[in-house]
Every structure is written in structure tokens, then in C-alpha cells.
Design an enzyme around this catalytic site. Structure first.
Site, short mmCIF file in Angstrom:
data_model
loop_
_atom_site.label_atom_id
_atom_site.label_comp_id
_atom_site.label_asym_id
_atom_site.label_seq_id
_atom_site.Cartn_x
_atom_site.Cartn_y
_atom_site.Cartn_z
N LYS A 45 0.81 -1.19 0.00
CA LYS A 45 0.00 0.00 0.00
C LYS A 45 0.86 1.26 0.00
CE LYS A 45 -3.22 -2.16 3.27
NZ LYS A 45 -3.80 -1.95 4.61
N ASP A 48 14.87 -0.08 0.93
CA ASP A 48 15.55 -0.26 2.21
C ASP A 48 16.57 -1.39 2.04
OD1 ASP A 48 15.99 0.00 4.98
OD2 ASP A 48 14.35 -1.33 5.50
N LYS A 108 17.07 4.40 1.42
CA LYS A 108 17.93 4.26 2.61
C LYS A 108 19.14 3.45 2.18
CE LYS A 108 14.55 3.88 6.37
NZ LYS A 108 13.90 2.90 7.27
N PHE A 142 13.18 5.23 11.07
CA PHE A 142 11.88 4.75 10.64
C PHE A 142 11.01 5.93 10.25
CE2 PHE A 142 7.65 2.93 10.85
CZ PHE A 142 7.85 1.83 10.03
P1 5GP Z 1 12.97 -3.60 1.64
O1 5GP Z 1 12.45 -4.90 1.14
O2 5GP Z 1 13.74 -2.79 0.64
O3 5GP Z 1 13.77 -3.78 2.92
O4 5GP Z 1 11.78 -2.79 2.18
C1 5GP Z 1 10.95 -2.07 1.42
C2 5GP Z 1 9.64 -1.91 2.12
O5 5GP Z 1 9.81 -1.87 3.55
C3 5GP Z 1 9.04 -0.61 1.75
O6 5GP Z 1 8.24 -0.74 0.60
C4 5GP Z 1 8.25 -0.28 2.99
O7 5GP Z 1 7.00 -0.92 2.91
C5 5GP Z 1 9.02 -0.89 4.13
N1 5GP Z 1 9.88 0.11 4.79
C6 5GP Z 1 11.22 0.19 4.77
N2 5GP Z 1 11.65 1.22 5.50
C7 5GP Z 1 10.55 1.83 5.99
C8 5GP Z 1 10.34 2.99 6.81
O8 5GP Z 1 11.25 3.71 7.26
N3 5GP Z 1 9.05 3.30 7.08
C9 5GP Z 1 8.00 2.56 6.61
N4 5GP Z 1 6.78 2.95 6.95
N5 5GP Z 1 8.16 1.47 5.84
C10 5GP Z 1 9.43 1.12 5.52
#
Ligand code: 5GP
Ligand code: MG
Length: 174
Positions: free
Chosen positions: A43, A103, A131, A152
Site C-alpha cells: 500500500k 531499504d 535508505k 523509521f
Molecule cells: P525492503 O524490502 O527494501 O527492505 O523494504 C521495502 C519496504 O519496507 C518498503 O516498501 C516499505 O514498505 C518498508 N519500509 C522500509 N523502510 C521503511 C520505513 O522507514 N518506514 C515505513 N513505513 N516502511 C518502511
């Protein structure tokens, strides 16, 4: 501003986001031309997607996918599940994959692999936030709104346990 009793610090204002989203749209349409398909990951990226598509001056199509990763609510994990596939066929189409935040990279790596199997003619990745220092897998987005610190973040579609998506700016949870 507070959420779940924790205070929030403004990281990126509504005005800065608006300006950057406009810039991203210019860059993207310069590269992709017209008639590309925007694939938005639910979402978290629905707000960003809604603003980005309205900055395009060319015809585009929009579709959504819903993916989730197992693990705690603040940390993504290696196992990413596709909960809802696209509704449209993207074979031989130019595709722009849009997510809120990059992330560890696990989510986008999985989705990129999944979409490549559908044989789009072009597949580009756009994220509002990056990030960078948190990356666990090699993945570079083609378009990045802002590089952000390892905190976060909530707001502008990003949630903390489903709260905070409606905030107009992007905030760090203290
Ligand atoms: P990844 O698979 O790259 O670690 O994570 C991506 C997903 O993690 C993003 O689409 C998001 O849903 C969630 N995410 C990563 N960091 C944050 C953050 O700082 N805040 C929020 N709300 N979601 C995050
Ligand atoms: Mg997400």
C-alpha cells in the site's frame, strides 16, 4: 505531531516533496516517452503514485501489485510474497515500477524478478526514498526522490502499523 504516543520530526516537507515529484516526472518521461505502464506497489506507494502520475504530461496506464514481506512490522525480511498480481498484461510494454522506499532491497529484487518474467520491453524502477546504507542486496533504482537516513519514516503513504499514511510530509519517528 504524534503517532502512537511517539513524537515525529519533519524530515521532508510537503513543498519539497511536490517539487521533487515534479522533477522525477520530467526525468522519467524524457527517458520513457509516452504510453508506459506505471506499476505501483501497495500500500505504501499509493500516495506517491497518485501525485507522480498527475505530473506526467503523456498518456500512461496504471496498475497495482500488493506484496508483503514476513517479519516484524519495521523490518523487511528476505521472504517476500506476491499477494496480488497485476491486472494487465505488460509483455512488450514499457514499465515503470514505483515504490515508496528502498531499504534492504529484498522487496524490489523479488518484484523485479517477477516482472521480468512477464517480458516487458523496458523495466525501470522509481522510488521516492532510498535508505542506501541499509541495502542487503545489490539493487539500484533508476530514479530516486530523496536519499534518507536510517530512521523509521512515516507519512505520504508510509505507515507505522497502518497509521500515518495520511500525513502530508515525511516524518521520522523519534
Ligand atoms: P525492503 O524490502 O527494501 O527492505 O523494504 C521495502 C519496504 O519496507 C518498503 O516498501 C516499505 O514498505 C518498508 N519500509 C522500509 N523502510 C521503511 C520505513 O522507514 N518506514 C515505513 N513505513 N516502511 C518502511
Ligand atoms: Mg512498501
Amino acid at each position: 505531531m504524534h503517532i502512537k504516543g511517539r513524537s515525529l520530526s519533519l524530515l521532508i516537507s510537503e513543498e519539497k516533496i511536490k517539487e521533487r515529484v515534479r522533477g522525477l516526472a520530467r526525468e522519467i518521461e524524457k527517458d520513457l516517452g509516452e504510453n508506459f505502464v506505471v506499476v505501483s506497489l501497495l500500500k505504501g506507494s499509493f500516495v506517491f503514485t497518485a501525485d507522480l502520475i498527475r505530473e506526467f504530461s503523456v498518456p500512461v496506464k496504471v496498475d497495482f501489485m500488493w506484496v508483503s514481506s514476513y517479519g516484524s512490522s519495521q523490518e523487511s525480511s528476505g521472504s517476500v510474497r506476491i499477494l496480488q498480481d497485476l491486472s494487465m498484461d505488460i509483455k512488450d510494454q514499457k514499465v515503470l515500477l514505483v515504490d515508496d522506499i528502498l531499504d534492504t532491497g529484498y522487496t524490489l529484487r523479488k518484484v523485479v524478478e517477477f516482472l521480468r518474467e512477464k517480458e516487458p520491453s523496458v523495466l525501470k524502477v522509481c522510488v521516492l526514498l532510498d535508505k542506501k546504507e541499509r541495502r542487503k542486496v545489490e539493487l539500484k533504482a533508476d530514479y530516486v526522490g530523496f536519499e534518507v537516513p536510517d530512521k523509521f519514516l512515516v507519512g505520504y503513504g508510509l505507515d507505522w502499523d497502518e497509521e500515518g499514511r495520511n500525513l502530508r510530509g515525511i516524518y521520522a519517528v523519534d
